[in-house]
Enzyme design. Structure first.
Site, PDB file in Angstrom:
ATOM      1  N   ARG A 141      13.587 -16.524 -33.689  1.00 22.41           N
ATOM      2  CA  ARG A 141      14.438 -15.505 -33.061  1.00 22.41           C
ATOM      3  C   ARG A 141      15.668 -15.353 -33.942  1.00 22.41           C
ATOM      4  NH1 ARG A 141      16.838 -18.022 -28.252  1.00 22.41           N
ATOM      5  NH2 ARG A 141      18.723 -18.047 -29.513  1.00 22.41           N
ATOM      6  N   TYR A 171      24.736 -23.412 -31.527  1.00 24.37           N
ATOM      7  CA  TYR A 171      23.656 -24.407 -31.522  1.00 24.37           C
ATOM      8  C   TYR A 171      22.781 -24.406 -32.771  1.00 24.37           C
ATOM      9  CZ  TYR A 171      21.394 -20.247 -29.456  1.00 24.37           C
ATOM     10  OH  TYR A 171      20.944 -18.983 -29.208  1.00 24.37           O
ATOM     11  N   HIS A 180      19.762 -15.188 -27.756  1.00 26.15           N
ATOM     12  CA  HIS A 180      18.769 -15.171 -26.669  1.00 26.15           C
ATOM     13  C   HIS A 180      18.763 -13.818 -25.966  1.00 26.15           C
ATOM     14  CE1 HIS A 180      16.682 -16.124 -22.986  1.00 26.15           C
ATOM     15  NE2 HIS A 180      17.769 -15.954 -22.265  1.00 26.15           N
TER      16      HIS A 180
END
Lengths: 370, 325
Positions: A269, A283, A273
């Site tokens: 990705r 992260y 998100h």
């Protein structure tokens, strides 16, 4: 006694788990053909159509991203990086197959027959976006992670019971989804009933912020199908032809009455998100991201077809402009949707209205007529 | 007409609906060869084949999701959740999925699913087998919650539920399964959903109950009749959404009401009944609405069950209290 060998060498068993899963690849990250016998099955025109599917999805992503930032779309889960995984698998399916998507599978839904403006209305939270014609074999995007998997098993069992030929149910989840009970229950039910389902896991590396390695001790996600007794495979999810060929084979296997199949696509990705405040910088590092960005599924196919002399920047620009125009028209169509009414909502709770619904319809009719 | 127990009436309904609509499917844990752990599906697999009546793997969420997928493919699923306490495993399929699909799809898809599940105390089951969880289910828009108090209604309500194009949660009372017998028609008949029944007419007070508590209430009514007290008993039958008209008309007539449930005080249907009366029928009342319920503890261990469950004498005491208020 201390030196005695235990009856079982669990370490050896553990180390061997998942070793038999080797990702299938057709064209590698340097645009080098790994499996010429697969590439030669397709004409250049067909390969250009495949590339166009990915460019279409990338353009849809870019426009959706921009429209979200302008406040013209609501909920949006970016798809950038997953074009080969999403378009490659979906292109292997037939319109008569039933798609049970999750919220990042909007591009597949559109290719399966959902008008773009309806996808935009869904994003905004308008019920018209979920009003599918009978001919569209799909459900609206699932929000609960994994729920679509067990429903897909039900659809597949229904297909089998109806005796419908050449039809499968197919569904998607992500790496995080494979930790859900419904993920396993879906595969296990479909396996127990030998129902025609194709389960696709898009392993894009992250469940929001939690990396794949923290989801499970399993070396691969594909091996999770082993426990359900169904065949599974890993595939390079940045390689359109690999995903397409594997999914096509899976579909044929399932449609022929052999039971379900599971596919794990290895993808990434590129973006957050969703566009609702997620920031991947919290992260993951640039060092981790860069090799994946270099591994962009569009780069290798664009390069391969340019080398073949059948694709060019001009052709791409022309195509992108056309897609953008279509999207612009879809936004306009979405803007024209009528305002939603509480009375209409109330009428769609039950087919036959109980007293509470009847009373509330009357109350809201009075409000709406003011 | 034949004399049938409550559970035989349920089997009867399933058999008739399997026979009249080939899209009807009965499935769940142990419902096939074994005929269900209570024999509710006894003989159905032998009669209709494994394609129509079948065992599933042991996973409640799977059973719920399977039902949704089958409904999408044009079937009329009648899954069994072996005990109501097991619904927590499949609450998403019920509350998050099937009850929302008509709404979610703007009326373009529907879910003609009837989930059957036994519940109710008094038979000394292990934990999570007897809890009255209907209060949870009653909070779910798009889901009907139905429960019969006698064999006639068991058959007629189940047939109505199966034929309905929306999801119904059909609660079967464990204690009534074999303790009640009645003459019921052999052929298929329906009892309307969304409609409470006045099972005993009276003029002094309304006892509003459902399932096993209806029978306890009827006994109290008979006892009080000897003292010249005229008790009306309302059987809710559909717990959600409530038949407000029948409840309010009864209270209008009697001016006094007691709402009765086996569930804990904090969990429930009786609260909905009481709030309905407060909202729309307060001026009919000569006394506060009384409530009978179990204490707000976790469902207790087997040997303590009889002390915990609301008993006939509690209904009687509450009825007298409200009458003499």
């Amino acid at each position: 006694m201390d030196n005695e060998q235990p009856i079982v060498d669990f370490s050896a068993i553990r180390d061997a788990l998942g070793n038999d899963f080797k990702p299938v690849q057709v064209i590698d990250g340097q645009a080098k053909v790994v499996k010429p016998e697969i590439v030669s099955k397709y004409s250049n025109d067909q390969l250009v159509d495949f590339l166009k599917l990915m460019i279409w999805e990338r353009t849809l992503h870019q426009r959706s991203n921009a429209l979200t930032r302008q406040g013209r779309l609501g909920f949006y889960a970016p798809t950038e990086g997953q074009e080969a995984s999403e378009m490659g698998s979906n292109a292997a399916m037939k319109d008569t197959d039933v798609l049970m998507p999750a919220y990042r599978d909007i591009p597949q839904l559109i290719q399966h027959g959902l008008p773009v403006y309806k996808a935009f209305l869904w994003s905004r939270g308008h019920v018209l976006g979920n009003e599918y014609p009978e001919s569209l074999n799909a459900m609206p995007p699932q929000i609960i992670i994994g729920a679509q998997y067990i429903q897909a098993a039900g659809v597949a069992l229904g297909i089998k019971k109806n005796g419908t030929e050449d039809k499968v149910a197919y569904t998607y989840t992500g790496d995080g989804g494979t930790s859900q009970g419904d993920f396993y229950e879906g595969m296990n039910f479909a396996g127990a009933f030998q129902a025609p389902a194709v389960f696709i896991v898009q392993n894009n590396g992250y469940a929001i912020s939690v990396p794949r390695r923290k989801q499970t001790a399993a070396k691969t996600l594909a091996q999770k199908a082993v426990a359900a007794g169904i065949p599974s495979i890993q595939v390079d999810g940045m390689d359109f032809l690999a995903v397409y060929e594997v999914t096509k084979a899976a579909r044929e296997y399932a449609a022929a009455g052999n039971g379900p199949v599971m596919i794990e696509t290895l993808t990434y990705r590129f973006g957050p998100h969703t566009n609702a405040g997620d920031d991947p910088k919290r992260y993951r590092t640039k060092d981790e991201e860069q090799p994946w960005f270099d591994n962009d599924p569009l780069i290798r196919y664009r390069k391969y077809l340019t080398d073949q002399g059948v694709w060019s920047e001009d052709l791409e620009n022309e195509y992108v402009e056309q897609v953008k125009a279509d999207i612009k028209a879809a936004v306009k169509q979405a803007d024209d949707a009528p305002k939603q009414k509480m009375t209409e909502f109330l009428k769609n709770v039950f087919e036959e209205q109980p007293q509470n619904i009847q009373q509330q319809i009357t109350e809201y009719q009075a409000k709406e007529s003011k | 007409m034949s004399k049938k127990t409550y559970i035989q009436a349920i089997t009867d309904a399933l058999r008739l609906e399997l026979g009249s609509d080939e899209k009807t499917l009965v499935f769940g844990e142990d419902v096939g060869k074994n005929g269900g752990v209570f024999r509710a599906t006894d003989g159905l697999q032998a009669e209709f084949g494994e394609d129509r009546v079948f065992d599933t793997p042991l996973a409640e969420s799977g059973i719920g999701g399977l039902s949704i997928g089958l409904a999408l493919e044009g079937f009329r699923p009648v899954p069994e959740i072996q005990f109501l306490g097991f619904i927590f495993e499949t609450l998403d399929s019920i509350a998050g999925q099937m009850s929302r699909e008509r709404f979610r799809t703007g009326g373009t898809r529907h879910m003609p699913i009837t989930i059957r599940s036994p519940y109710g105390g008094g038979t000394h089951t292990p934990e999570m087998h007897a809890d009255s969880l209907e209060g949870y289910l009653a909070q779910i828009p798009g889901l009907r919650v139905v429960t019969p108090s006698n064999p006639y209604d068991a058959k007629g309500l189940l047939i109505s539920s199966i034929r309905n194009n929306d999801p119904v949660f059909f609660l079967e009372n464990l204690k009534l399964y074999r303790s009640m017998k009645a003459d019921i028609p052999d052929e298929a008949y329906t009892v309307p959903l969304d409609k409470a029944a006045i099972v005993r007419e009276g003029t002094d007070i309304s006892l509003i109950a459902y399932s096993a508590q209806v029978n306890q209430s009827l006994k109290v009514a008979e006892k009080l009749e000897k003292e010249g007290i005229s008790v009306e008993v309302v059987d809710l039958r559909t717990l959600s959404p409530l038949d407000e008209t029948t409840i309010l008309n009864s209270v209008k007539k009697t001016g006094r009401a007691v709402a009765i449930q086996e569930a804990q005080r904090q969990a429930g249907i009786a609260a909905n009944v009481a709030s309905l009366i407060a909202e729309k029928g307060a001026l009919y009342l000569s006394a506060p609405v009384g409530r009978v319920y179990a204490p707000d503890t976790v469902y207790p261990f087997g040997l303590a069950e009889d002390d915990w469950l609301p008993a006939e004498d509690e209904i009687e005491a509450k009825t007298r209290e409200i009458l003499n208020y």
